[in-house]
Design a protein around this motif. Structure first.
Motif, mmCIF file in Angstrom:
data_model
loop_
_atom_site.group_PDB
_atom_site.id
_atom_site.type_symbol
_atom_site.label_atom_id
_atom_site.label_comp_id
_atom_site.label_asym_id
_atom_site.label_seq_id
_atom_site.Cartn_x
_atom_site.Cartn_y
_atom_site.Cartn_z
ATOM 1 N N ALA A 199 0.828 -1.202 0.000
ATOM 2 C CA ALA A 199 0.000 0.000 0.000
ATOM 3 C C ALA A 199 0.866 1.257 0.000
ATOM 4 O O ALA A 199 0.594 2.218 -0.722
ATOM 5 N N LYS A 200 1.926 1.243 0.809
ATOM 6 C CA LYS A 200 2.838 2.399 0.827
ATOM 7 C C LYS A 200 3.505 2.603 -0.528
ATOM 8 O O LYS A 200 3.658 3.733 -0.998
ATOM 9 N N GLN A 201 3.925 1.513 -1.147
ATOM 10 C CA GLN A 201 4.554 1.622 -2.460
ATOM 11 C C GLN A 201 3.584 2.178 -3.499
ATOM 12 O O GLN A 201 3.961 3.018 -4.337
ATOM 13 N N LEU A 202 2.327 1.732 -3.423
ATOM 14 C CA LEU A 202 1.330 2.219 -4.366
ATOM 15 C C LEU A 202 1.036 3.707 -4.139
ATOM 16 O O LEU A 202 0.795 4.450 -5.099
ATOM 17 N N ALA A 239 -6.559 8.014 0.388
ATOM 18 C CA ALA A 239 -5.531 7.007 0.672
ATOM 19 C C ALA A 239 -4.537 7.528 1.704
ATOM 20 O O ALA A 239 -4.111 6.783 2.601
ATOM 21 N N PHE A 240 -4.170 8.792 1.602
ATOM 22 C CA PHE A 240 -3.250 9.377 2.581
ATOM 23 C C PHE A 240 -3.869 9.385 3.978
ATOM 24 O O PHE A 240 -3.177 9.136 4.977
ATOM 25 N N LEU A 241 -5.150 9.674 4.076
ATOM 26 C CA LEU A 241 -5.820 9.671 5.378
ATOM 27 C C LEU A 241 -5.792 8.274 6.000
ATOM 28 O O LEU A 241 -5.545 8.113 7.204
ATOM 29 N N LEU A 242 -6.061 7.276 5.186
ATOM 30 C CA LEU A 242 -6.031 5.900 5.686
ATOM 31 C C LEU A 242 -4.613 5.498 6.081
ATOM 32 O O LEU A 242 -4.410 4.808 7.087
ATOM 33 N N GLN A 243 -3.637 5.928 5.296
ATOM 34 C CA GLN A 243 -2.253 5.617 5.637
ATOM 35 C C GLN A 243 -1.859 6.276 6.954
ATOM 36 O O GLN A 243 -1.096 5.709 7.742
ATOM 37 N N GLN A 244 -2.401 7.475 7.190
ATOM 38 C CA GLN A 244 -2.127 8.146 8.463
ATOM 39 C C GLN A 244 -2.665 7.328 9.626
ATOM 40 O O GLN A 244 -2.028 7.232 10.678
ATOM 41 N N THR A 251 -6.733 -3.163 15.270
ATOM 42 C CA THR A 251 -6.883 -4.598 15.091
ATOM 43 C C THR A 251 -6.368 -5.009 13.719
ATOM 44 O O THR A 251 -6.261 -4.190 12.802
ATOM 45 N N ALA A 252 -6.051 -6.275 13.599
ATOM 46 C CA ALA A 252 -5.570 -6.783 12.317
ATOM 47 C C ALA A 252 -6.635 -6.605 11.234
ATOM 48 O O ALA A 252 -6.313 -6.291 10.078
ATOM 49 N N ALA A 253 -7.904 -6.786 11.604
ATOM 50 C CA ALA A 253 -8.985 -6.638 10.625
ATOM 51 C C ALA A 253 -9.062 -5.200 10.118
ATOM 52 O O ALA A 253 -9.241 -4.957 8.918
ATOM 53 N N GLU A 254 -8.931 -4.230 11.036
ATOM 54 C CA GLU A 254 -8.962 -2.827 10.632
ATOM 55 C C GLU A 254 -7.802 -2.508 9.699
ATOM 56 O O GLU A 254 -7.988 -1.879 8.645
ATOM 57 N N SER A 314 -5.640 -1.214 4.423
ATOM 58 C CA SER A 314 -4.629 -1.482 3.395
ATOM 59 C C SER A 314 -5.289 -1.831 2.070
ATOM 60 O O SER A 314 -4.846 -1.382 1.002
ATOM 61 N N ALA A 315 -6.353 -2.654 2.139
ATOM 62 C CA ALA A 315 -7.060 -3.025 0.915
ATOM 63 C C ALA A 315 -7.695 -1.802 0.265
ATOM 64 O O ALA A 315 -7.694 -1.658 -0.969
#
Length: 419
Positions: free
Chosen positions: A50-53, A97-102, A111-114, A119-120
């Motif tokens: 995700a970071k690479q994308l 995407a930047f907000l989610l990466q933050q 959690t792993a699910a979150e 990431s997806a």
């Protein structure tokens, strides 16, 4: 005695059951923790992708925005409107995407699910942005080929490649000379432009080699040559950026020196305003802006190698100082206005109080408690107005005293008439 010990077997059974249950709970918790850690570890690969994308999509959007600017200059803003809208959609996806990466980068545990879900989503958003940018790039290339026409010849393109290759070779010593006078950060954009130009020329050279092979086989080459011409146009723009960087940096340095001189003048005026300012809050804000601007001026030596950064920091400090000065002047003007109006407001309140007292005195016992309470409140507010050191608060209190006294008079007259 046997009766007294008859409960022991039951106690042993219940105790064993309780221990087994506790062990099962602890075991389940440990199993859950292990599973969560395993899922978090498994999700790290997705997070890395995700970071690479994000990096890839951000670079693509930046390149596309640069292409849009050229397209608007070439075809007009109206003709490039749909293309710009597509780029803006891609930029909006990238912002999400930047907000989610933050969220993924935050120190708070998720959690792993979150993390897997975020990431997806980042993956999906970045791929959508890349598809949109690819469509934009294809459309711009098609439009340019249509404008250029199909009459592009191989020898002419080879000549253009040779000319751009000479410019590319000249860019290297130019950038090396500039690197001795300017910081690496100031030249980062030009270095990136040179790299893009080199990559474009390499692709064009490969395309022309393929075109020559097609010519030898008497096969059509027009689309391939048109794409090569498009690549040459991009390389030329990038080299223009490299060749203009010295003038831009020198202009930024001159502008920074001018901005520093203006900021110094405004600092002197702001310090004088700060020292005689009477409003605590705005005075503190002004003092903070003065301190920040002073630090920016003092730190100029560290940024001399990057005139653009130096200029931008000076202008930002100057803008903040101007806002703080304007706010302080507004607050001071309000104080001065209140101080000027306070004497008259107190006189009006005193006069209204005398009128209300007279009305209550005439009505005597016929005047009820409400009118008398309003008069007492008016007297209290007038006392506040006389003692308050803040002219604005004192003026407000004097005006409240007038209003309460006026209410007291009206209520006293009403009570007297109703008696």
């Amino acid at each position: 005695m046997p009766d007294a010990l008859s409960w022991l077997p039951a106690l042993v059974v219940f105790g064993a059951a309780a221990l087994a249950l506790a062990g099962a709970v602890v075991g389940l918790r440990r199993l859950g923790d292990r599973r969560e850690r395993a899922e978090l570890a498994a999700g790290r690969d997705a997070e890395v992708r995700a970071k690479q994308l994000i990096v890839q999509a951000d670079e693509a959007v930046r390149d596309a925005e640069r292409e849009i600017a050229f397209a608007e200059a070439q075809f007009g803003a109206a003709a490039a409107r749909d293309t710009r809208a597509a780029v803006e959609r891609a930029r909006a996806w990238l912002r999400e995407a930047f907000l989610l990466q933050q969220r993924l980068d935050d120190a708070e545990s998720d959690t792993a699910a979150e993390r897997r879900t975020w990431s997806a989503r980042i993956d999906d958003l970045c791929r959508s942005a890349l598809v949109a940018i690819d469509d934009v790039t294809v459309e711009l290339g098609r439009r340019r080929r249509q404008e250029r026409g199909a009459g592009v010849e191989l020898p002419a393109l080879r000549d253009d490649v040779a000319g751009l290759a000479r410019r590319l070779d000249a860019a290297e010593p130019l950038l090396a000379d500039l690197a001795s006078r300017f910081a690496a950060a100031a030249l980062a954009g030009a270095q990136a432009a040179r790299s893009r130009a080199a990559a474009s020329l390499a692709r064009v050279d490969a395309a022309l080699a393929e075109g020559e092979a097609l010519v030898a086989r008497a096969q059509p080459t027009a689309p391939l040559l048109a794409e090569a011409a498009d690549g040459l146009e991009r390389a030329g723009r990038d080299l223009d950026e490299v060749e203009s960087i010295e003038g831009e940096l020198e202009a930024a340095r001159t502008a920074a020196d001018e901005d520093a001189a203006r900021l110094g003048e405004e600092l002197a005026a702001a310090r004088s305003e700060r020292d005689r300012h009477a409003v605590a809050d705005s005075a503190a804000a002004l003092a903070a802006a003065v301190g920040e601007a002073s630090e920016v001026l003092a730190a100029r030596t560290a940024h001399r190698g990057d005139p653009v950064l130096d200029r931008d920091r000076l202008r930002a400090a100057r803008d903040r100082l101007e806002v703080a000065r304007a706010t302080a002047r507004t607050a001071q003007s309000r104080i001065d206005g209140a101080r000027g109006a306070l004497g008259g407001a107190i006189s009006i309140a005193e006069s209204q109080l005398r009128v209300a007292e007279a009305a209550i005195a005439r009505g005597r016992s016929g005047v009820g408690a409400t009118a008398r309470t309003r008069l007492a409140e008016a007297e209290r507010q007038l006392l506040i107005a006389r003692q308050e050191s803040d002219p604005v608060l004192a003026l407000d209190a004097a005006r409240r005293a007038s209003a309460r006294a006026s209410d007291a008079e009206a209520l006293a007259l009403y009570d007297a008439l109703g008696r």
